[in-house]
Design a protein around this motif. Sequence first.
Motif, short mmCIF file in Angstrom:
data_model
loop_
_atom_site.label_atom_id
_atom_site.label_comp_id
_atom_site.label_asym_id
_atom_site.label_seq_id
_atom_site.Cartn_x
_atom_site.Cartn_y
_atom_site.Cartn_z
N GLU A 170 -10.94 1.00 -4.84
CA GLU A 170 -12.11 1.88 -4.78
C GLU A 170 -13.06 1.33 -3.72
O GLU A 170 -14.24 1.61 -3.74
CB GLU A 170 -12.81 1.96 -6.14
N SER A 192 -11.51 1.13 -11.33
CA SER A 192 -11.68 2.38 -12.08
C SER A 192 -10.31 2.70 -12.67
O SER A 192 -9.31 2.12 -12.25
CB SER A 192 -12.12 3.52 -11.16
N GLN A 194 -8.51 5.03 -12.02
CA GLN A 194 -8.01 6.10 -11.15
C GLN A 194 -6.52 6.38 -11.27
O GLN A 194 -6.10 7.50 -11.54
CB GLN A 194 -8.37 5.78 -9.69
N LYS A 197 -5.28 7.53 -14.76
CA LYS A 197 -5.60 8.90 -15.19
C LYS A 197 -4.72 9.90 -14.44
O LYS A 197 -4.33 10.92 -14.99
CB LYS A 197 -7.09 9.21 -15.09
N ARG A 216 -16.00 -4.38 -10.29
CA ARG A 216 -15.95 -4.46 -8.81
C ARG A 216 -16.69 -5.71 -8.36
O ARG A 216 -17.86 -5.91 -8.70
CB ARG A 216 -16.57 -3.20 -8.18
N GLN A 230 -18.10 4.07 -16.54
CA GLN A 230 -17.98 5.43 -16.01
C GLN A 230 -17.59 6.39 -17.11
O GLN A 230 -16.86 6.03 -18.04
CB GLN A 230 -16.88 5.48 -14.96
N HIS A 443 -13.36 8.72 0.29
CA HIS A 443 -13.38 8.70 -1.17
C HIS A 443 -12.37 7.65 -1.63
O HIS A 443 -12.71 6.50 -1.78
CB HIS A 443 -13.09 10.11 -1.73
N HIS A 444 -11.13 8.00 -1.83
CA HIS A 444 -10.08 7.00 -2.00
C HIS A 444 -8.77 7.60 -1.51
O HIS A 444 -8.70 8.80 -1.24
CB HIS A 444 -10.00 6.46 -3.43
N GLY A 480 -18.74 11.23 -8.74
CA GLY A 480 -17.94 11.66 -7.60
C GLY A 480 -16.50 11.79 -8.01
O GLY A 480 -16.04 11.14 -8.95
N GLY A 481 -15.79 12.66 -7.33
CA GLY A 481 -14.38 12.83 -7.64
C GLY A 481 -13.70 13.64 -6.57
O GLY A 481 -14.26 13.89 -5.49
N ARG A 484 -6.53 15.57 -6.31
CA ARG A 484 -5.66 14.47 -5.91
C ARG A 484 -4.44 15.00 -5.17
O ARG A 484 -4.04 16.16 -5.34
CB ARG A 484 -5.15 13.69 -7.12
N GLY A 525 -10.18 15.26 -10.65
CA GLY A 525 -11.12 14.77 -11.66
C GLY A 525 -12.39 14.27 -11.03
O GLY A 525 -12.70 14.52 -9.86
N ILE A 526 -13.09 13.52 -11.83
CA ILE A 526 -14.42 13.04 -11.41
C ILE A 526 -14.79 11.88 -12.30
O ILE A 526 -14.24 11.73 -13.39
CB ILE A 526 -15.45 14.19 -11.51
N ALA A 527 -15.70 11.05 -11.83
CA ALA A 527 -16.24 10.00 -12.69
C ALA A 527 -17.75 9.95 -12.49
O ALA A 527 -18.23 10.00 -11.35
CB ALA A 527 -15.62 8.66 -12.36
N1 ASP Z 1 -12.14 6.87 -9.42
C1 ASP Z 1 -13.20 7.48 -8.69
C2 ASP Z 1 -14.38 6.51 -8.62
O1 ASP Z 1 -14.44 5.55 -9.35
C3 ASP Z 1 -13.67 8.76 -9.29
C4 ASP Z 1 -12.66 9.84 -9.20
O2 ASP Z 1 -12.14 10.10 -8.09
O3 ASP Z 1 -12.42 10.47 -10.23
O4 ASP Z 1 -15.29 6.72 -7.84
#
Ligand code: ASP
Length: 578
Positions: A170, A192, A194, A197, A216, A230, A443-444, A480-481, A484, A525-527
Motif C-alpha cells: 500500500e 491492509s 487488500q 478481500k 504501516r 479501516q 492507488h495500488h 479510498g478504493g 480491481r 471495494g473501498i476502505a
Molecule cells: N486497500 C486499500 C487501502 O488500504 C483500499 C481499497 O482499495 O479498498 O487504501
Amino acid sequence: MYTHHNNALRLQDVGQEVKLKGFVAKKRDLGTLVFIDLRDQEGITQLAFDEQNDLRSITTGIKHEFVLEVRGVVRERSSKNPDLPTGDIEIDVTQLEVLAQAKTPPLLIQDDTDALEETRLTYRYLDLRRPYLQKMFRLRHDITQSVRSFLNGENFMEFETPILTKSTPEGARDYVVPSRLHEGHFYALPQSPQLFKQLLMISGFEKYYQIAKCFRDEDLRSDRQPEFTQIDIEMSFIDQEAVLDLSERMIKHVMKTIKGLTFEEPFPRLPYHEAMRRFGSDKPDTRFGLELVNVNDVFEQTSFSVFKTVLEASGNLEAITVKGGASQLSRKDLDGFGDIAKRYGAKGLAYLKWEDALAGPLAKFVSDEERDALNQVTGFEQGDILLVVADQPSIAYDAMGHIRLALGKKLDLIDETVFDFTWIVDWPMFEYDATEGRHYALHHPFTRVQSQDMARLKDEPTCVLANAYDLVVQGQELGGGSLRIHEPLLQASVFEILGLSEAEQEAKFGFLKDALTYGAPPHGGIAFGLDRLVMLLGGTKNIRDVILFPKTTSAQCLMTEAPSALDEATLKALKLQK
Ligand code: ASP
C-alpha cells in the motif's frame, strides 16, 4: 452489582435505597459535611456525609481514585448543580466499603488535565478514565456499531483476515515478524487486507467487510499511527457506481445516526485533474473558495526571468487572488506563505499588491496589459493581492494548495461545522518518478484501468485513468478504493509497467495471479479510516484521542515500552543471533 449507575438517579428517585459503585472523582471536606463525587463510566453522583453520620470519619482516609461501594438513600440536594444530570440529588450514605485504594495519580483525572502528553500516554489507563476520552471511545463504539448495522442490513458478511501474512503493498514499509520455524523468513503484518478481500471474492463471497487493523511502518505525522483501523469493504459483480452508492449511503447512515445530520444531495464528484487544477490537492478542502488559477497565458511575454524560465520548461504559474488582501496580509503573513512554498519544494512565492498602483516585488515586471489580463483571468483588482508560485506543475500545485489552506485559516474562511463530503474520481493509474526512472501505482497495483484507456496502457501509462475513487472531507481523505483487475493478463501488464519482472511477480503475488486464472468475478471495494471518521465526528484533530493505546510519533508505546529488546534465548530461537 450495583442498583444504579452514577448517571441514573433523578429527583423522582428521592427516598429510594440504592447501592452504587465507582471511583472517587473529587472529595470536599467542609468540616461538618463531606461530599464525594462518585464516578463511573456513565457519570457522577454526589455522596453526602452529614455531621451526625458515623461514616464521616472513615472518609478522612479516602483519596482520589479510591474505588468505593456505598449504600444509601437518595435525597434532594439543598444546593443543586444544573451542570450535572444528577445535580438535583445526592446520596445520604449509610454503608461504605473501600473496594480498592489508589496511589495519588500522576495526572489530574478530569477533562482539562494539566498533564503532559508523555505522562498521559505512560499512564494511559488513567488517562482513559477522563470523561473526555470516555466519551470519545463511546463515540467510536457507536460509529462502529452504526457501520456494522448498516452493512449487515445490506447483506454483507464480516470476516477476519490474517495478521501474520505476506507483504501487501500500500506504499509503505512493512512491519515484519521473524519466523521461528523458517530461518531467515519473515511474516509481514498487513498494510491492509487488500489481497485477502480480493481472494474472498474469488472464493465466491460477494459482500465482505471487516473492521480491520492495518500496519504501516512509515514516518509518522501527528495524524498517523503505525497501526490503525479501516472499515474494509469488498463486493463482487458490481461496477464503480455500486461501490460509490453503497459507501455514500453508509456514510450518510453514520452521519444521521451519530450526528442527526441529513444529506439530501448526492456527494459531489470531482475528477482528480480538476481537483488538482482548482485546489492544488487530491484531497481538497472545499469549504472555502480561493481557488487556484493558472496564469501561464498572462505571462507568456513576461520580462520576469523566473517566470520565463519556468514557462520555457513547461512549468506552471499558479495564482490565487485574495480579494481585499492588499491591506489584510502583513509582510509576516507573506513570509510565512513563502516558507510554505519552500517546504513543498517550490523556490518561493511571488506576490503583487494592487494598492493605489501595483506594488510588491513583482510590480516592476508587470505591464498594464498583463495587469488587465490578470483582472480578466483571476478578477484581480484594486485592493487585492495576487500570490503566484512558479514551478514544475506538481510542485506548483502542491505548494499553492498548501498556501491556499493557510490562507483559508488565516482569513478565517473555514467553517468547522461543515462536512463537505466530495468524491475524487478518475485518478491516473500511474505516476512517473523521474529520479527513480519508474512508474508507481497511484492507488495500488490491483486497481483496474478504465475501459476506454486499456489500449493506451502499454505506450502511455501515465495518461491512463483508473477506476479509483477517494472520499474526501474537510481536506482529509476519509476513504479510498477502486475496482480491481480481475483478468490475469491485465494484472501481469500492470505489474510489468511497475517494473516487476516475471520472477518477482511470481515470488510476491504468485498466489493472486494464480487465483485470477480460476474465474475471478469483477469486483471492487473501498476502505474508510475508522480513526479518521471518529476524529471527524468527535471534533478532534489528534489521532491519539481516538485510539485506546496509541503510539508516539516515534512509534513507541510509552506504557508498555514497546518496542523492547528481546532476551538472548528468544533471539537465538528466532535465529536472529547465533
Ligand atoms: N486497500 C486499500 C487501502 O488500504 C483500499 C481499497 O482499495 O479498498 O487504501
